[in-house]
Design a protein around this motif. Structure first.
Motif, PDB file in Angstrom:
ATOM      1  N   UNK A  41       0.864  -1.181   0.000  1.00 26.84           N
ATOM      2  CA  UNK A  41       0.000   0.000   0.000  1.00 26.84           C
ATOM      3  C   UNK A  41       0.903   1.234   0.000  1.00 26.84           C
ATOM      4  N   UNK A  42       0.317   2.408  -0.258  1.00 25.12           N
ATOM      5  CA  UNK A  42       1.025   3.678  -0.127  1.00 25.12           C
ATOM      6  C   UNK A  42       0.084   4.687   0.530  1.00 25.12           C
ATOM      7  N   UNK A  43       0.665   5.599   1.312  1.00 26.06           N
ATOM      8  CA  UNK A  43      -0.101   6.662   1.949  1.00 26.06           C
ATOM      9  C   UNK A  43       0.537   8.014   1.594  1.00 26.06           C
ATOM     10  N   UNK A  44      -0.194   9.135   1.802  1.00 31.60           N
ATOM     11  CA  UNK A  44       0.358  10.447   1.426  1.00 31.60           C
ATOM     12  C   UNK A  44       1.631  10.787   2.190  1.00 31.60           C
ATOM     13  N   UNK A 212      -5.889   1.828   8.106  1.00 31.93           N
ATOM     14  CA  UNK A 212      -6.693   0.660   8.481  1.00 31.93           C
ATOM     15  C   UNK A 212      -8.070   1.094   8.969  1.00 31.93           C
ATOM     16  N   UNK A 213      -8.096   2.129   9.813  1.00 34.77           N
ATOM     17  CA  UNK A 213      -9.374   2.600  10.345  1.00 34.77           C
ATOM     18  C   UNK A 213     -10.233   3.191   9.228  1.00 34.77           C
ATOM     19  N   UNK A 214      -9.620   3.975   8.368  1.00 34.14           N
ATOM     20  CA  UNK A 214     -10.359   4.650   7.304  1.00 34.14           C
ATOM     21  C   UNK A 214     -10.884   3.670   6.257  1.00 34.14           C
ATOM     22  N   UNK A 215     -10.177   2.552   6.049  1.00 36.99           N
ATOM     23  CA  UNK A 215     -10.554   1.590   5.004  1.00 36.99           C
ATOM     24  C   UNK A 215     -10.961   0.236   5.590  1.00 36.99           C
ATOM     25  N   UNK A 433      -7.789   6.026  16.719  1.00 42.94           N
ATOM     26  CA  UNK A 433      -8.599   6.530  15.619  1.00 42.94           C
ATOM     27  C   UNK A 433     -10.013   5.943  15.621  1.00 42.94           C
ATOM     28  N   UNK A 434     -10.388   5.324  16.733  1.00 42.59           N
ATOM     29  CA  UNK A 434     -11.778   4.894  16.888  1.00 42.59           C
ATOM     30  C   UNK A 434     -12.064   3.439  16.570  1.00 42.59           C
ATOM     31  N   UNK A 435     -11.046   2.651  16.217  1.00 42.86           N
ATOM     32  CA  UNK A 435     -11.266   1.231  15.915  1.00 42.86           C
ATOM     33  C   UNK A 435     -10.644   0.402  17.032  1.00 42.86           C
ATOM     34  N   UNK A 436     -11.486  -0.126  17.904  1.00 40.29           N
ATOM     35  CA  UNK A 436     -11.018  -0.829  19.097  1.00 40.29           C
ATOM     36  C   UNK A 436     -10.722  -2.302  18.810  1.00 40.29           C
ATOM     37  N   UNK A 437      -9.896  -2.869  19.686  1.00 37.43           N
ATOM     38  CA  UNK A 437      -9.638  -4.311  19.704  1.00 37.43           C
ATOM     39  C   UNK A 437      -9.065  -4.851  18.391  1.00 37.43           C
TER      40      UNK A 437
END
Length: 557
Positions: A41-44, A212-215, A433-437
Motif C-alpha cells: 500500500x502507499x499513503x500520502x 486501516x481505520x479509514x478503510x 482513531x476509533x477502531x477498538x480491539x
C-alpha cells in the motif's frame, strides 16, 4: 550574482550508481515481503497534524516537520488580522476621545474589559476564522493581541496621547508594530492551528493505523501490508541519521497470535541473509516486562519517562541514565532496584531466569516473559540462517504505542552503525482513531543505514551497477539508422543497449564507453551495412569480431 546551489541539511542527492544500489536493497526486501504474503500500500507524504501528534512521545513530537498553510491563505488571514487590529485601534482612539480625562489607565482598562465583546464582531467578519466551540482558545487569542496593543501603545511614554490625536498613517504604524510582535510571538494555540494543520509523516506505522481505520470495510483481516516510502524527522544530521530517509515496513493487523512475531524474526533473517549481510543481531524485548519493572520500582505512572531513559543506556551509559531518571522524579530507591538490570548478561535463557526473579511480584512482567519464551522456543526449533536472536531488557524504544514484543536489529559488530531495523506489537494503536480491539505487529527496515553497512562491507554485487551492456558507435545518420534496427532487437532480447547520440570523434565515443564501464561497443560502417553484419569490440580484452545480428545477441547475452 548567481545563487550557489545547495540542499537542506540531512538530505542527499543520489547518483545513478547509488540509485542502482538502493534499488537492489528495495527489490531484495520487496521480494521477501511478498514471499511472506505481504501486500503493498502507499499513503500520502503528509498527514493532518492531529493524526501524528501525540503518538511518538514528547521527544518524537518535537521531531515532526510541520507544514505551513498555503501562502495565499496566510496572506488572507494576515490581512484580515491586520485590519482587525487597526479597527481595534480606531475603536480605542474613539473610546479615549469620548472618555477624555486624566485617568487614562482606568479608561483603557474599561475598554479592555469590553474587548471580548468588540473583538469577536471584528474577527467573525472573516469567514475563514471560526470560533464556534473554541471559546477558551479565542479568549487566548484576544489576550495575546491585547498584550501587544498594550506593549506598543499603552506602556510607551506619550503614545496614548499620540494615539488620541493620530491620523491614519500613525494608526497604520501602530497596527504593524502590534501585528509584527504578535506574529513573532505566536503565543496562541489557536493561531498555530491556522499556521499549520498538516505535517510530514514521521514514520509509516501511524499513517498505516489511520489507513486501516479509514478503510476497515475494504480490508480482509488479518491484513498483511508492506510499505516502502520516505519519512521525515527534524533530527540533528549525523552519520547514518538523516532528515529525509526511506522506511520499508511490514505489518500485520487483526491477529494477536505470537506466530506473527515468530514470522517477523524469520523475515528479518531472510532479508539480511539474501543481502549477504551475515552476523546481524535481532534484539528483542517486551513492553510488558518494562511495565513490570516500572511497577516493581514504584514508577508505574512514569513508564514513558522510565523507558525513554532506559533506551539510552548503550548511548550515554549507566550513570547518565540514572541521572535522567532522577530528573524525571523516579525515586532513588526505585533506581537502586534496577541495578541487577544494568548488569544483566548471559544467554537468552539465563536472562529469562533472572527476570523471573526480578519480576516475581508483577503479573504483567511474568506475562511478558512467557511471550518471549514462546518466541524463543519457536525460533530455536525453526532455526535462523545467519542472524542471532538476543534478549535485551534495556531495549525500550520510547514510542508510546508498543504494548508487547519490541524488536531492534543491529549491524554486525565490525560496523559502527545504529539500528538498521526495528518494530514491535501495538495492540491499541488503531483505538486512537476509533477502531477498538485490533491488534497489530510490525517491523521496519532502515534502508539508508543498510546501504551504508553494505557499502562499508563491500557487499553490493558488482553487476547491480551495470546499466548499459553495449554502446553503438555513431558514424552518421545512415549508420545510426542501421544500428537502431539492431538495438531494437537487442532490447527485445532483454539486453540494455543504446546509440551514442552524436556523430562525434571515435575517441570521444570510446572514452564515453570506458567512463560508464560499458563492456561492449559495436562499430557499424559502410562495410558492415553492405554485409549486414556488426563489428563487436570487447572493451576489457580489446578483442573484435564481426557477427550477424543473431550472433551479436547470443554473444552479448
Amino acid at each position: 550574482m548567481a545563487q550557489k546551489p545547495s540542499i537542506p541539511k540531512g538530505t542527499r542527492d543520489f547518483n545513478p550508481e547509488q540509485v542502482a544500489k538502493r534499488n537492489y536493497i528495495f527489490q531484495t526486501i520487496k521480494k521477501v515481503f511478498e514471499t511472506f504474503g505481504f501486500q503493498p500500500i502507499e499513503t500520502p507524504s503528509f498527514e493532518n497534524s492531529d493524526t501524528l501528534m501525540g503518538k511518538y512521545g514528547d521527544e518524537g513530537d518535537r521531531l515532526i516537520f510541520k507544514i505551513l498553510n498555503s501562502g495565499e491563505f496566510l496572506q488572507t488571514f494576515n490581512i484580515s488580522l491586520i485590519e482587525s487590529i487597526k479597527t481595534i485601534l480606531y475603536n480605542l482612539q474613539a473610546y479615549l476621545k469620548k472618555h477624555d480625562d486624566k485617568n487614562t489607565d482606568a479608561i483603557i482598562k474599561s475598554y479592555r474589559d469590553n474587548l471580548l465583546e468588540v473583538f469577536p464582531k471584528i474577527l467573525k467578519s472573516n469567514n475563514q476564522i471560526k470560533f464556534e466551540d473554541e471559546k477558551t482558545k479565542f479568549e487566548n487569542l484576544c489576550n495575546d493581541i491585547w498584550y501587544f496593543v498594550e506593549l506598543y501603545i499603552i506602556s510607551i511614554d506619550g503614545n496614548v496621547e499620540k494615539l488620541k490625536n493620530s491620523d491614519n498613517n500613525v494608526l497604520t504604524e501602530f497596527t504593524m508594530k502590534v501585528f509584527g510582535g504578535f506574529s513573532f510571538n505566536l503565543g496562541s494555540g489557536y493561531m498555530n492551528n491556522y499556521i499549520s494543520e498538516k505535517a510530514l509523516r514521521y514514520d509509516l506505522t501511524v499513517p498505516f493505523a489511520r489507513y486501516v481505520v479509514q478503510h476497515q470495510n475494504e480490508i480482509e483481516f488479518p491484513f498483511k501490508r508492506y510499505q516502502m516510502q520516505p519519512v521525515w524527522r527534524a533530527d540533528r544530521p549525523q552519520k547514518g541519521r538523516f532528515r529525509e530517509f526511506y522506511q520499508c515496513d511490514a505489518d500485520v493487523v487483526g491477529s494477536t497470535s505470537l506466530w506473527q512475531e515468530v514470522e517477523f524474526v524469520q523475515l528479518y533473517d531472510t532479508v539480511f541473509s539474501a543481502l549477504k549481510l551475515e552476523g546481524v543481531t535481532i534484539k528483542i524485548n517486551n513492553r510488558k516486562i518494562l511495565s513490570g519493572i516500572a511497577e516493581v520500582i514504584g514508577a508505574q505512572d512514569k513508564l514513558i519517562d522510565f523507558t525513554v531513559a532506559l533506551d539510552k543506556l548503550d548511548k550515554i551509559g549507566e550513570e547518565k541514565v540514572k541521572e535522567e531518571m532522577l530528573s524525571k522524579d523516579i525515586p532513588q530507591s526505585g533506581i537502586d532496584k534496577l541495578q541487577p538490570l544494568f548488569s544483566l548478561t548471559g544467554t537468552f535463557e539465563s536472562q529469562i531466569e533472572s527476570l523471573k526473579t526480578i519480576l516475581a511480584s508483577s503479573e504483567e512482567g511474568i506475562k511478558g516473559i512467557q511471550e518471549l519464551e514462546f518466541i524463543k522456543s519457536a525460533i530455536t526449533t525453526l532455526g535462523l540462517q545467519t542472524a542471532t536472536l538476543q534478549l535485551d531488557v534495556t531495549l525500550a524504544r520510547g514510542l508510546n504505542y508498543y504494548t508487547g514484543a519490541i524488536f531492534e536489529v543491529s549491524a554486525p559488530e565490525n560496523v559502527q552503525m545504529g539500528s538498521i531495523g526495528g518494530g514491535g506489537r501495538y495492540d491499541d494503536l488503531t483505538g486512537i482513531f476509533g477502531l477498538k480491539d485490533v491488534s497489530g505487529v510490525g517491523i521496519s527496515f532502515g534502508l539508508d543505514r543498510i546501504y551504508l553497512v553494505l557499502e562499508e562491507l563491500n557487499l553490493f554485487p558488482e553487476t547491480i551497477t551495470k546499466t548499459i551492456e553495449v554502446l553503438f558507435i555513431n558514424f552518421g545518420d545512415k549508420e545510426a539508422l542501421f544500428s537502431l534496427k539492431a538495438i531494437k532487437k537487442l532490447r527485445e532480447s532483454g539486453i540494455n543497449a543504446e546509440l551514442y547520440p552524436d556523430a562525434a570523434k571515435m575517441k570521444k565515443q570510446m572514452n564515453h564507453a570506458n567512463k560508464r564501464n560499458i563492456p561492449f561497443v559495436v562499430l557499424v560502417g559502410e562495410e558492415e551495412i553492405t554485409s549486414n553484419s556488426y563489428t563487436l569490440k570487447n572493451m576489457i580484452s580489446g578483442e573484435q569480431q564481426k557477427l550477424t545480428l543473431e550472433e551479436l545477441v547470443s554473444v552479448i547475452k
